[in-house]
Structure formats: C-alpha cells, structure tokens
Design an enzyme around this catalytic site. Sequence first.
Site, PDB file in Angstrom:
ATOM      1  N   GLU A 316       0.833  -1.153   0.016  1.00  0.00           N
ATOM      2  CA  GLU A 316      -0.099  -0.044   0.046  1.00  0.00           C
ATOM      3  C   GLU A 316       0.797   1.379   0.126  1.00  0.00           C
ATOM      4  O   GLU A 316       0.541   2.179   0.798  1.00  0.00           O
ATOM      5  CB  GLU A 316      -0.928   0.018   1.056  1.00  0.00           C
ATOM      6  CG  GLU A 316      -2.016  -1.154   1.107  1.00  0.00           C
ATOM      7  CD  GLU A 316      -3.137  -1.112   2.076  1.00  0.00           C
ATOM      8  OE1 GLU A 316      -2.670  -0.612   3.410  1.00  0.00           O
ATOM      9  OE2 GLU A 316      -4.016  -1.574   1.940  1.00  0.00           O
ATOM     10  N   ARG A 361      -5.946 -10.472  -5.364  1.00  0.00           N
ATOM     11  CA  ARG A 361      -5.145 -10.036  -4.353  1.00  0.00           C
ATOM     12  C   ARG A 361      -5.027 -11.155  -3.086  1.00  0.00           C
ATOM     13  O   ARG A 361      -3.971 -11.098  -2.679  1.00  0.00           O
ATOM     14  CB  ARG A 361      -6.107  -8.811  -3.788  1.00  0.00           C
ATOM     15  CG  ARG A 361      -4.959  -7.907  -2.609  1.00  0.00           C
ATOM     16  CD  ARG A 361      -5.797  -6.764  -2.255  1.00  0.00           C
ATOM     17  NE  ARG A 361      -5.844  -6.736  -0.906  1.00  0.00           N
ATOM     18  CZ  ARG A 361      -6.512  -5.705  -0.334  1.00  0.00           C
ATOM     19  NH1 ARG A 361      -7.328  -4.696  -0.974  1.00  0.00           N
ATOM     20  NH2 ARG A 361      -6.551  -5.663   0.888  1.00  0.00           N
ATOM     21  N   ASP A 390      -8.361  -9.250   4.106  1.00  0.00           N
ATOM     22  CA  ASP A 390      -8.069  -8.062   5.032  1.00  0.00           C
ATOM     23  C   ASP A 390      -9.193  -7.836   6.024  1.00  0.00           C
ATOM     24  O   ASP A 390     -10.245  -7.030   6.133  1.00  0.00           O
ATOM     25  CB  ASP A 390      -8.122  -6.825   4.046  1.00  0.00           C
ATOM     26  CG  ASP A 390      -7.484  -5.662   4.910  1.00  0.00           C
ATOM     27  OD1 ASP A 390      -7.199  -5.760   6.077  1.00  0.00           O
ATOM     28  OD2 ASP A 390      -7.713  -4.492   4.282  1.00  0.00           O
ATOM     29  N   GLU A 412      -1.707 -11.935  13.055  1.00  0.00           N
ATOM     30  CA  GLU A 412      -2.321 -10.576  13.306  1.00  0.00           C
ATOM     31  C   GLU A 412      -3.927 -10.545  13.251  1.00  0.00           C
ATOM     32  O   GLU A 412      -4.474 -10.937  11.937  1.00  0.00           O
ATOM     33  CB  GLU A 412      -1.586  -9.656  12.198  1.00  0.00           C
ATOM     34  CG  GLU A 412      -2.260  -8.183  12.473  1.00  0.00           C
ATOM     35  CD  GLU A 412      -1.614  -7.235  11.355  1.00  0.00           C
ATOM     36  OE1 GLU A 412      -0.282  -7.267  11.239  1.00  0.00           O
ATOM     37  OE2 GLU A 412      -2.336  -6.224  10.840  1.00  0.00           O
ATOM     38  N   GLU A 418     -12.722  -2.469  12.030  1.00  0.00           N
ATOM     39  CA  GLU A 418     -12.939  -1.728  10.710  1.00  0.00           C
ATOM     40  C   GLU A 418     -14.129  -1.893   9.678  1.00  0.00           C
ATOM     41  O   GLU A 418     -14.545  -1.422   9.153  1.00  0.00           O
ATOM     42  CB  GLU A 418     -11.383  -1.802  10.045  1.00  0.00           C
ATOM     43  CG  GLU A 418     -11.464  -1.136   8.751  1.00  0.00           C
ATOM     44  CD  GLU A 418     -10.128  -1.277   8.076  1.00  0.00           C
ATOM     45  OE1 GLU A 418      -9.289  -1.605   8.966  1.00  0.00           O
ATOM     46  OE2 GLU A 418      -9.819  -1.023   6.833  1.00  0.00           O
TER      47      GLU A 418
END
Length: 727
Positions: A316, A361, A390, A412, A418
């Site tokens: 990113e 992706r 994600d 993680e 979010e």
Amino acid sequence: MLTPLLRAGGRRLWLCVAALVLLTSMGRLHAEDGYALWMRYVPLDAALADAYRSQLGAVGAPDQTPTQHAAREELSRGLAGLLGSAPQLHADAGVGQALILGTPQSSAQLAPYRKDLESLGAEGYLLRQTQLGGREVLLVAAREDIGVLYGVFHLLRLLQTGVPLQGLEVRESPKLKLRLLNHWDNLDRYVERGYAGSSLWDWQTLPDWRDPRYTDYARANASLGINGTVLNNVNANALSLTRPYLLKAAALAEVFRPYGIRVYLSTRFSAPIELGGLKTADPLDPAVQRWWRDKANEIYALIPDFGGFLVKANSEGQPGPQDYGRSHADGANLLGDALAAHGGVVMWRAFVYAHDVPEDRTKQAYGEFSGLDGAFHPNVIVQVKNGPLDFQPREPLHPLFGAMPHTPLMMELQISKEYLGFATHLVYLGPLYEEVLRSDTHARGAGSTVARVIDGSLDGHALTGIAGVANTGTDRNWTGSHFDQANWYAFGRLAWNPHQSARDIAKDWAAMTFSPDPAVVQSIVGMMMASREAAVDYMTPLGLHHLMARGHHYGPGPWVAGGPRVDWTSVYYHRADRDGIGFDRTAHGSNAVAQYAPAVANVYGDLEQVPESLLLWFHHVPWDHRMHSGRSLWDELVGRYSRGVRQVQAMQDSWDGLKGGVDAPRHQQVAAFLRIQHNEAQWWRDASVAYFQSLSGRPLPAGEVPPPQPLAYYQSLQFPFAPGDGR
Ligand code: BDP
C-alpha cells in the site's frame, strides 16, 4: 365474582413485589462509565465474600521490586473492592498468613517450590491451596515476579466469577511468547481505523507527564497476559525513531515495565534516507546496515528491554526492500541483524500486495513469501493476517499458515472493527478468532491447526506470537463502546492460550464487566455468541467480502467500482451479474485454492463440499444454485440478509430484558448503540438487496419486504466524516 377480583389483586401484589425487587437491585447498581473495564472489583454477594474472607485472611507479599509492588497493589485493590476490606499485607512471609505471594527468591516459604515452578517458565504461575505448617494456605507462586502478578489477576478473576477456592490447583503458562497489541496510532494522535477517540499516547506532554491512564492501560493488559505493545502505526512516520520520540517511548516503557509489557516500534524502511541523510535504504548497502545498527544501539541505551520492530514494507505504497530489487527476507534480516545483539525481534508483515500485479489480491502474500521459507534470520518472525484479504467479517484461513515450516509465523488479528460496524455494532470477535485458530491447515496431516502453527508446536519453533490491532483510545470506556471491551479481553485471553473457548471467555468477561448473576451472564453471552454471525449475515453473507463503502468502510457499498485500483472495489470481489455471483478461486478461476494443502484445497475447491459460509469466496455460482436449505442461492442470500437484521432485533430484546440487571448509564448506552446497529443492519440489508436485485432481476422471495428506497438513494449516501479512515 370474587375469584377474578382476587386474581387481579394478586397480580397487582406480585407486580408491586417485582417492582420493589427491581428497585432494590437497581439501588445497588452504581452508575458506571466503563473505565474500570473487567477490573471493577465491586462488592461480591455477602455470603460469597464471607467465604472468601475466611480463606484469604492475612497476606504475605514481598514489596522489593516494582512488579512485586504492582502485584500487592492489585491484590489489595481487588480484595478491598470485592470483599469490602483491604487485606493485611505483610512484606515478609510469616506464620499465620493465609495467602502467600511470591517466588522462591522473594519468599522463604516458597523456596521448596523452586523445581516445581521451573517447568512453568518465566511467565507462568501456580495457584495452589495446600497445607503449610499445619494450616491451610493459598499460594500464588511463580518463578519470576511477573508470573506472580499474572497469578494475582487470575485469582481475582476466580473471585469475580465466584469460583470456590477449596482444593484449588491452577498451573498456567502462556502458549505464545509474543502477545502484542499493535496500535495504529499516528504521532498527531489520530488513530487509523480507530473508533474510540484519539490515541492514548500524548506525545506532546511525554516524557515529562505520565498520564495515570498509562498505568491503567498496563494493568488491563497485564490482567490478560499481554506482554508487548507496538506504539505507532504500521504506516509509520520515521520521526518515531528520532531521539525526542525515543525519549517519549522510553517514558512509556518505564511505566509499562513493572507490568511485563515491552515497547516496540513500527519502523519506516526508508528511515536511513529520511533521518540519516543517506541516498539509499538498500538493505545490502553497508552504510544502511551501519545506520540501523547505530539506531538500534541508540534505542537500547534508552530502552534496555526494547522489544523490536514491526514493519510494513512494499505494501500500500510503503517503502521496502523491493524498491532496491531485494526480497522481503533481505529487508527483514537487515533489521534483524541490527537488533540481534540486543535480543530484539523483527515482526515483518506479510500483508503485501503489489500495485502492478494484476493477480487475485488474496494470492499475493503467499506468492511473495512462501518461496522465502527458511531465508529469515532467527530473530525474525513473519506476521500474517488471519485471512488472505483484510480482516473481513469472515475469511478462510490464510494459506501461509502451514506453508512456511522453517519460518516462525505469528498471526495478526484486528480488534478494532474496521469492517465490522466500528464501535457502535455489538460484534463479539471471540468466535471469529476461535474459528481461525481452530482451522485446520492440514499442512502436516489432520490436526495441523492454525493455533498449532502459531504456538510453534507444529514445526518446533520457539519464537511464537500473536498481535491484535488495538481498539483503544481516549474514550472514557477505552474502546468506544462497552461491548468492544470484550474484544480486547478475548484477544488477550486467546493470546495467552489460543486453544481456549470463545464462549468460556465471554462468560468470564460478562460476569466481571456487568454482573456475576448467572441470568445476566447467560443472556449477555447469548447475545455475544450470536453477534458475529449476525454481522456476517447483514453485511457479507455466504462468503461475500469487501462490500463496504470506499475508503472509510462505513456502511454498504456493494456497487463500488472504478477508482485507482480494481482490487479496492466491491465489484471485483462479488462479480455479480444477471447470471450469478461469487469469485471463482477454483482451478477454473484464480486458482487461489491451490495455495492450500490438498486436503483443504479439495474441500474449498469443490462446490459440493465447500462450506456454504465460504461459498461465494471460492465459487462463482448461478442464482438458481440449490442450497442446503433447498432454496435457490438468490432466495437464500436475501434470507440471510434479513436474518441478520432479525438477530440484531433479538439482541435488542435480550438487552431490554436486562434493564435493572445492569447499571443504568451503561444499559442506556448499549441500548442506544443497539438501535444504531439495528438501523444500520437494516440499511445494509436494504441497500444490498436493492443492488443485487438490480443485477439478478429476480423477485424477492415470498414474505421479504422490498427495500423502502430505490437503489439510487442508497448509492447517493455520502459520509465524508466517517471516522478512522487512513490518511
Ligand atoms: C487495512 C486498513 C489500512 C491498513 C492496512 C494494513 O484499511 O488502514 O493500513 O489494512 O494492515 O485493513 O496495513
């Protein structure tokens, strides 16, 4: 005539009694603001308190080190609150003490336990009820002081949840070495993907002013066994590595140290250029290597127990080793070498996807990392998100788990929600975490779960870990909502032992945070356990993913198309048209399934075997596809959206039933947030149904209410100030 009158009178009498009971119990409930988290230590039921008091009596607890002091303070605070009177604390162990805290070094009475405690490791502890000098005693014993502090928190949890101490024998040691929060906090106190106010770290007043809240943050983490914190955002500012900011980080490290928490920093790979004035950040350049070594020396001079670096590189738009034609291993090893002499670690993130690769992706991290297995230096651990995309409401496990046997991998998770409704939606993430931890990679045969990959037992790694993207901020209740505290809590408990059950953790949390009353606990746990599936249903059912609005990810945006990158759009992920919907990741499509072990790939890749919860993640299927329910995919999809909304309604009903069982201010806020959630779940359902119907052209199944607004209305909604967006 008489009987009905009597009945009416009886009913009235009963109502009066019920109201009285309610009023009395409400009178007992103090107004709370959530600041105390699960460490409220409010008075226990009198009989229970009496029983505990008789078992705990005088306490022997050394007070020679800051950690010993923290353990005494916590015990004192806890017992004073729960039992109504502070315990008599004696610094030296002596006859007549009923509760003995310490290590073989700090307490003579615990010296005989030296061998026994060895096997619990540096952070483990033992709680044992036993006889000493002919008297019943309770030991909170450990090899090191930090274990004693953890043991105290465990004991307080037992008291808060009403567990009898008779015959107690608890042996605990953490299954993972690094148990970290990752703060996505910027130096201006803005928190990326944060929904709980500003950053806790007041960089402006540090290092001179140490907000007492830093200590409470440390207590909360230590109560769970969290032993590290990355202070700054992975989209890092190089300034964090300058001396003024290192002094500020050192002040925080000092506050956290007694609680067993080490400080780590996110580093910007190009720092040697930005701060050091070098022309390059090439990991093979000797001047760059020297710069990082010097920087590490400088850091350790200020923070002797500094934990290490977390790095987001070549992802990113962040700089990284690939800018110089080098690999992720070259980059990670550069930093690893700089830290090695000091015992620090590098957590190198695998969340990468290149700007110029037109590939699915979800395949890119595996593509870039699996070939580097074994190429990382021993103090490097690769940090992999739970799923390949994600932090979606549901993803399959990340294919890198099990695929790099010669490299330590840590996981993680995102605690901050979010993609799950921010702070206002009640979504307990325990089941999400548990689902991935229990997922079987089949990498070394059946039973090769993700939990066993990250606890090191599958491939024999000693460097192990887990990280959670923190959901904390300056809001009085820390996490933006009362129920989001549960996600911090569940993360910490699972970090200590990833094999625990999300439901058991929810029970503890509910009892400690709201009330140990079994009826209250049962009702709250019921809400929590159903909440994640509800969110999946009203946002992204059946394996759909990444359908949130662009950028801030607030609310539905299944129509999002165009813009800078195709893999930042919703249409790229759902691929719906007149005929069907879903991303074909089988051999006929992107073949992402091939990245899993064959036993997993065969299931995911087969339309007959794939779990319906991941159907549209792996398959593109016609709207007529028959589901297990017997309904068509189209009917099922609409049904799931509506089911999610109904589930939120059910949570509201449960919560209404808890009026009087939970203190009024917290009850009111949760009730208000549930109303927001209900409205937004309805909005998600209506907007999604309107959009997908515009493609499928199919009628709604019988009994389904049409969206009240035309699709264009939902598409026109704008939220320029939605919180947490990256910047
Ligand atoms: C995404 C977030 C973005 C983070 C990125 C990351 O939208 O703000 O920077 O993950 O993990 O979920 O690096």
